[in-house]
Design a protein around this motif. Structure first.
Motif, PDB file in Angstrom:
ATOM      1  N   GLN A   1      30.251  81.754-110.637  1.00  0.00           N
ATOM      2  CA  GLN A   1      29.873  80.889-111.922  1.00  0.00           C
ATOM      3  C   GLN A   1      31.001  80.824-112.932  1.00  0.00           C
ATOM      4  O   GLN A   1      31.196  81.996-113.577  1.00  0.00           O
ATOM      5  CB  GLN A   1      28.318  81.180-112.478  1.00  0.00           C
ATOM      6  CG  GLN A   1      28.035  80.307-113.535  1.00  0.00           C
ATOM      7  CD  GLN A   1      27.639  78.847-112.968  1.00  0.00           C
ATOM      8  OE1 GLN A   1      27.242  78.962-111.916  1.00  0.00           O
ATOM      9  NE2 GLN A   1      27.582  78.002-113.980  1.00  0.00           N
ATOM     10  N   VAL A   2      31.636  79.852-113.301  1.00  0.00           N
ATOM     11  CA  VAL A   2      32.600  79.816-114.148  1.00  0.00           C
ATOM     12  C   VAL A   2      31.890  79.637-115.780  1.00  0.00           C
ATOM     13  O   VAL A   2      30.914  78.405-115.721  1.00  0.00           O
ATOM     14  CB  VAL A   2      33.614  78.810-113.867  1.00  0.00           C
ATOM     15  CG1 VAL A   2      34.621  78.397-115.067  1.00  0.00           C
ATOM     16  CG2 VAL A   2      34.317  79.420-112.701  1.00  0.00           C
ATOM     17  N   GLN A   3      32.180  80.181-116.561  1.00  0.00           N
ATOM     18  CA  GLN A   3      31.617  79.856-117.910  1.00  0.00           C
ATOM     19  C   GLN A   3      32.797  79.743-119.119  1.00  0.00           C
ATOM     20  O   GLN A   3      33.794  80.803-118.895  1.00  0.00           O
ATOM     21  CB  GLN A   3      30.597  80.981-118.309  1.00  0.00           C
ATOM     22  CG  GLN A   3      29.303  80.929-117.527  1.00  0.00           C
ATOM     23  CD  GLN A   3      28.199  81.730-118.053  1.00  0.00           C
ATOM     24  OE1 GLN A   3      28.760  82.839-118.742  1.00  0.00           O
ATOM     25  NE2 GLN A   3      27.315  81.534-118.303  1.00  0.00           N
ATOM     26  N   LEU A   4      33.031  78.923-119.704  1.00  0.00           N
ATOM     27  CA  LEU A   4      34.038  78.595-120.834  1.00  0.00           C
ATOM     28  C   LEU A   4      33.199  78.631-122.044  1.00  0.00           C
ATOM     29  O   LEU A   4      32.569  77.742-122.316  1.00  0.00           O
ATOM     30  CB  LEU A   4      34.909  77.219-120.568  1.00  0.00           C
ATOM     31  CG  LEU A   4      35.441  77.284-119.057  1.00  0.00           C
ATOM     32  CD1 LEU A   4      36.205  75.664-119.030  1.00  0.00           C
ATOM     33  CD2 LEU A   4      36.609  78.091-119.063  1.00  0.00           C
ATOM     34  N   ALA A   5      33.731  79.397-123.079  1.00  0.00           N
ATOM     35  CA  ALA A   5      33.283  79.504-124.246  1.00  0.00           C
ATOM     36  C   ALA A   5      34.271  79.230-125.572  1.00  0.00           C
ATOM     37  O   ALA A   5      35.224  79.975-125.620  1.00  0.00           O
ATOM     38  CB  ALA A   5      32.494  80.822-124.627  1.00  0.00           C
ATOM     39  N   GLU A   6      33.966  78.015-126.128  1.00  0.00           N
ATOM     40  CA  GLU A   6      35.006  77.727-127.375  1.00  0.00           C
ATOM     41  C   GLU A   6      34.337  78.294-128.548  1.00  0.00           C
ATOM     42  O   GLU A   6      33.201  78.504-128.783  1.00  0.00           O
ATOM     43  CB  GLU A   6      35.136  76.264-127.394  1.00  0.00           C
ATOM     44  CG  GLU A   6      35.298  75.459-126.129  1.00  0.00           C
ATOM     45  CD  GLU A   6      34.284  74.816-125.446  1.00  0.00           C
ATOM     46  OE1 GLU A   6      34.422  73.802-124.696  1.00  0.00           O
ATOM     47  OE2 GLU A   6      32.947  75.233-125.503  1.00  0.00           O
ATOM     48  N   SER A   7      35.302  78.549-129.469  1.00  0.00           N
ATOM     49  CA  SER A   7      35.015  79.219-130.881  1.00  0.00           C
ATOM     50  C   SER A   7      36.200  78.778-131.760  1.00  0.00           C
ATOM     51  O   SER A   7      37.339  78.458-131.143  1.00  0.00           O
ATOM     52  CB  SER A   7      34.713  80.711-130.811  1.00  0.00           C
ATOM     53  OG  SER A   7      35.994  81.407-130.267  1.00  0.00           O
ATOM     54  N   GLY A   8      35.888  78.949-132.879  1.00  0.00           N
ATOM     55  CA  GLY A   8      36.991  78.640-133.873  1.00  0.00           C
ATOM     56  C   GLY A   8      36.810  77.465-134.682  1.00  0.00           C
ATOM     57  O   GLY A   8      37.664  77.270-135.822  1.00  0.00           O
ATOM     58  N   GLY A   9      36.007  76.467-134.296  1.00  0.00           N
ATOM     59  CA  GLY A   9      35.780  75.480-134.992  1.00  0.00           C
ATOM     60  C   GLY A   9      35.174  75.431-136.629  1.00  0.00           C
ATOM     61  O   GLY A   9      34.881  76.526-136.636  1.00  0.00           O
TER      62      GLY A   9
END
Length: 129
Positions: free
Chosen positions: A1-9
């Motif tokens: 399972q691939v997970q991508l987590a963005e942050s910094g906005g």
């Protein structure tokens, strides 16, 4: 399972800077190109920038060229989008995405969203005038 987590906005004044991060987990990361896209209210999702699996190549949209800088740290499974000289028209939800094909690069002016198989949930960037 691939997970991508963005942050910094966040919220920033015009002319300011932000650095977005996207941390990947799950299957192989270092052999795949990564990209950033954005979607503003009422508009379609658009390409912002992409980086090759090795980090040696980058591609930017016309609006991002010269203001944004994309890098990656394969040891940390993370990519970074540095955004300078932000404008109100940069306001959007920013998504990171992972290429669907290993060890390839794009030779057009933009990277089609359809070529990316996994997407994060997005991070909001708001630029006030």
């Amino acid at each position: 399972q691939v997970q991508l987590a963005e942050s910094g906005g966040g919220l920033v004044q015009a002319g300011g800077s932000l650095r977005l991060s996207c941390a990947a987990s799950g299957r192989v990361f270092s052999n795949l190109a990564m990209g950033w896209f954005r979607q503003a209210p009422g508009k379609e999702r658009e390409f912002v920038a992409a980086i090759s699996w090795s980090g040696g190549r980058t591609l930017y949209s016309a609006s991002a060229q010269g203001r944004f800088s994309l890098s990656r740290d394969n040891a940390k499974n993370t990519i970074y989008l540095r955004m300078n000289s932000l404008k109100p028209e940069d306001t959007a939800v920013y998504y990171c995405a992972r290429d669907r094909v290993q060890q390839r690069w794009f030779y057009g002016a933009v990277c089609p969203a359809t070529e990316f198989a996994y997407w994060g949930q997005g991070t909001q960037v708001t630029v006030s005038s």
